[in-house]
Design a protein around this motif. Structure first.
Motif, PDB file in Angstrom:
ATOM      1  N   ALA A 149       0.902  -1.023   0.038  1.00 16.68           N
ATOM      2  CA  ALA A 149      -0.169   0.068   0.007  1.00 16.68           C
ATOM      3  C   ALA A 149       0.849   1.226  -0.076  1.00 16.68           C
ATOM      4  CB  ALA A 149      -0.938   0.026   1.262  1.00 16.68           C
ATOM      5  N   PRO A 150       0.363   2.256  -0.498  1.00 13.13           N
ATOM      6  CA  PRO A 150       1.059   3.680  -0.487  1.00 13.13           C
ATOM      7  C   PRO A 150       1.489   3.862   0.928  1.00 13.13           C
ATOM      8  CG  PRO A 150      -0.948   3.997  -1.733  1.00 13.13           C
ATOM      9  CD  PRO A 150      -0.889   2.527  -1.005  1.00 13.13           C
ATOM     10  N   GLY A 151       3.095   4.199   0.890  1.00  9.78           N
ATOM     11  CA  GLY A 151       3.737   4.620   2.144  1.00  9.78           C
ATOM     12  C   GLY A 151       3.715   3.772   3.217  1.00  9.78           C
ATOM     13  N   HIS A 152       3.475   2.469   2.767  1.00 16.28           N
ATOM     14  CA  HIS A 152       3.583   1.279   4.140  1.00 16.28           C
ATOM     15  C   HIS A 152       5.005   1.613   4.657  1.00 16.28           C
ATOM     16  CE1 HIS A 152       3.690  -2.745   5.700  1.00 16.28           C
ATOM     17  NE2 HIS A 152       2.524  -2.660   5.186  1.00 16.28           N
ATOM     18  N   ALA A 153       4.723   1.180   6.178  1.00 13.33           N
ATOM     19  CA  ALA A 153       5.962   1.486   7.068  1.00 13.33           C
ATOM     20  C   ALA A 153       6.039   0.347   7.983  1.00 13.33           C
ATOM     21  CB  ALA A 153       5.832   2.808   7.875  1.00 13.33           C
ATOM     22  N   ALA A 154       7.136  -0.349   7.982  1.00 11.94           N
ATOM     23  CA  ALA A 154       7.164  -1.327   9.195  1.00 11.94           C
ATOM     24  C   ALA A 154       8.020  -0.517  10.289  1.00 11.94           C
ATOM     25  CB  ALA A 154       8.320  -2.372   8.820  1.00 11.94           C
ATOM     26  N   LEU A 155       7.815  -1.020  11.517  1.00 18.96           N
ATOM     27  CA  LEU A 155       8.543  -0.291  12.526  1.00 18.96           C
ATOM     28  C   LEU A 155       9.557  -1.226  13.308  1.00 18.96           C
ATOM     29  CD1 LEU A 155       5.475   1.385  13.886  1.00 18.96           C
ATOM     30  CD2 LEU A 155       7.297   2.563  12.381  1.00 18.96           C
ATOM     31  N   LEU A 156      10.705  -0.611  13.584  1.00 15.02           N
ATOM     32  CA  LEU A 156      11.434  -1.416  14.429  1.00 15.02           C
ATOM     33  C   LEU A 156      11.725  -0.759  15.864  1.00 15.02           C
ATOM     34  CD1 LEU A 156      13.690  -3.789  14.591  1.00 15.02           C
ATOM     35  CD2 LEU A 156      15.592  -2.250  13.472  1.00 15.02           C
ATOM     36  N   ILE A 157      11.115  -1.451  16.845  1.00 20.56           N
ATOM     37  CA  ILE A 157      11.549  -0.952  18.129  1.00 20.56           C
ATOM     38  C   ILE A 157      12.818  -1.694  18.550  1.00 20.56           C
ATOM     39  CG2 ILE A 157      10.515  -0.929  20.432  1.00 20.56           C
ATOM     40  CD1 ILE A 157       7.919  -2.205  19.087  1.00 20.56           C
ATOM     41  N   GLU A 158      14.051  -0.667  18.362  1.00 23.65           N
ATOM     42  CA  GLU A 158      15.096  -1.081  18.437  1.00 23.65           C
ATOM     43  C   GLU A 158      15.652  -1.748  19.745  1.00 23.65           C
ATOM     44  OE1 GLU A 158      17.179   2.514  17.452  1.00 23.65           O
ATOM     45  OE2 GLU A 158      16.834   2.321  15.461  1.00 23.65           O
ATOM     46  N   GLU A 159      15.297  -1.118  20.888  1.00 23.86           N
ATOM     47  CA  GLU A 159      15.822  -1.764  22.282  1.00 23.86           C
ATOM     48  C   GLU A 159      15.176  -3.106  22.743  1.00 23.86           C
ATOM     49  OE1 GLU A 159      15.073   1.629  25.449  1.00 23.86           O
ATOM     50  OE2 GLU A 159      15.292   2.796  23.804  1.00 23.86           O
TER      51      GLU A 159
END
Ligand SMILES: [Zn+2]
Length: 269
Positions: A149-159
């Motif tokens: 989908a347009p602008g799809h984002a995954a997120l990495l919760i780094e800590e």
């Protein structure tokens, strides 16, 4: 009700398509990613967070599809974000005065009465290239890509080593391409490469729909999705357990999505 998948990271799995809402706890608040599906589920999440002393202080939608854009008044007036492209896509959808009626048509009839649409998609687009979610909590890296989908984002919760994948890397859904995009196949393969690049930082994978996995599952699903997309590209015969046969009860429609993608791609070329 909320289940911990890593320190300070909780999820709620909906009965609808095994949808996962994700909560990231901070000192005195919580970030809520893809808030949930039904009003009763979202009310329960809000109650649970209030009891824990972590009111919602920020929200994020991974992409501009209804099942990732919902919100409930009980979450309060926290700022809600998405990528700039995601927000633009929502604006476009809602520029149609009949958008609510059109969404209702898309809802599965068995839950349609309990899906509150009033606050759907009220997100602020973050400036392009924004690296992390602006909030007072663990750093959450934004991995924007052009797939699904347009602008799809995954997120990495780094800590915490948690990858929130949105509608990518599911064990129950095949890759669903954005057939309106310039190059759906190459875009998708590039997104998988992006995930491969961060795999060493991930201990827990949370897909938008499906089961939570560990680092091994992340790699297995990248491989499985790449195999699917390449097979689709080369118009070879697909063998993928998510399509069947045998079809899984209630998921028979995934095979129709597959057929639709084959036809959609054929029409483009
Ligand atoms: Zn979804």
């Amino acid at each position: 009700m909320l289940k911990q998948v890593a320190q300070g990271v909780l999820i709620h799995e909906s009965e609808f398509l095994q949808s996962n809402a994700v909560v990231v706890l901070a000192g005195a608040g919580a970030l809520l990613i893809d808030a949930g599906i039904t009003g009763s589920e979202m009310t329960a999440i809000a109650d649970d967070l209030r009891e824990r002393g972590h009111p919602v202080v920020a929200g994020f939608s991974t992409h501009p599809h209804w099942d990732h854009l919902l919100w409930h008044p009980n979450f309060g007036a926290a700022p809600r974000y998405g990528t700039a492209r995601c927000a633009a896509s929502v604006r476009e959808q809602q520029s149609d005065p009949d958008w609510q009626a059109r969404e209702v048509e898309e809802l599965p009839p068995e839950i349609a009465d309990d899906v509150p649409l009033d606050l759907l998609g009220r997100i602020a687009g973050l400036p392009p290239e924004t690296a992390q979610i602006p909030w007072d909590g663990p750093r959450v890296r934004i991995l924007e890509h052009q797939a699904h989908a347009p602008g799809h984002a995954a997120l990495l919760i780094e800590e915490r080593g948690v990858l929130v994948a949105g509608d990518m890397l599911s064990d129950v859904l095949i890759p669903m391409l954005d057939l309106h995009a310039g190059d759906p196949i190459e875009d998708y393969l590039e997104a998988l490469q992006l995930f491969e690049g961060v795999a060493g930082e991930v201990a827990v994978l949370v897909p938008g729909h499906g089961s939570i996995g560990g680092a091994d599952q992340l790699r297995a699903r990248i491989d499985q999705d790449r195999a699917y997309v390449q097979t689709l590209r080369d118009a070879r015969v697909v063998s993928d357990p998510r399509i069947g046969p045998p079809a899984r009860d209630g998921w028979e429609w995934v095979a129709d999505v597959h057929e639709g993608q084959l036809q959609g791609l054929a029409q483009r070329s």
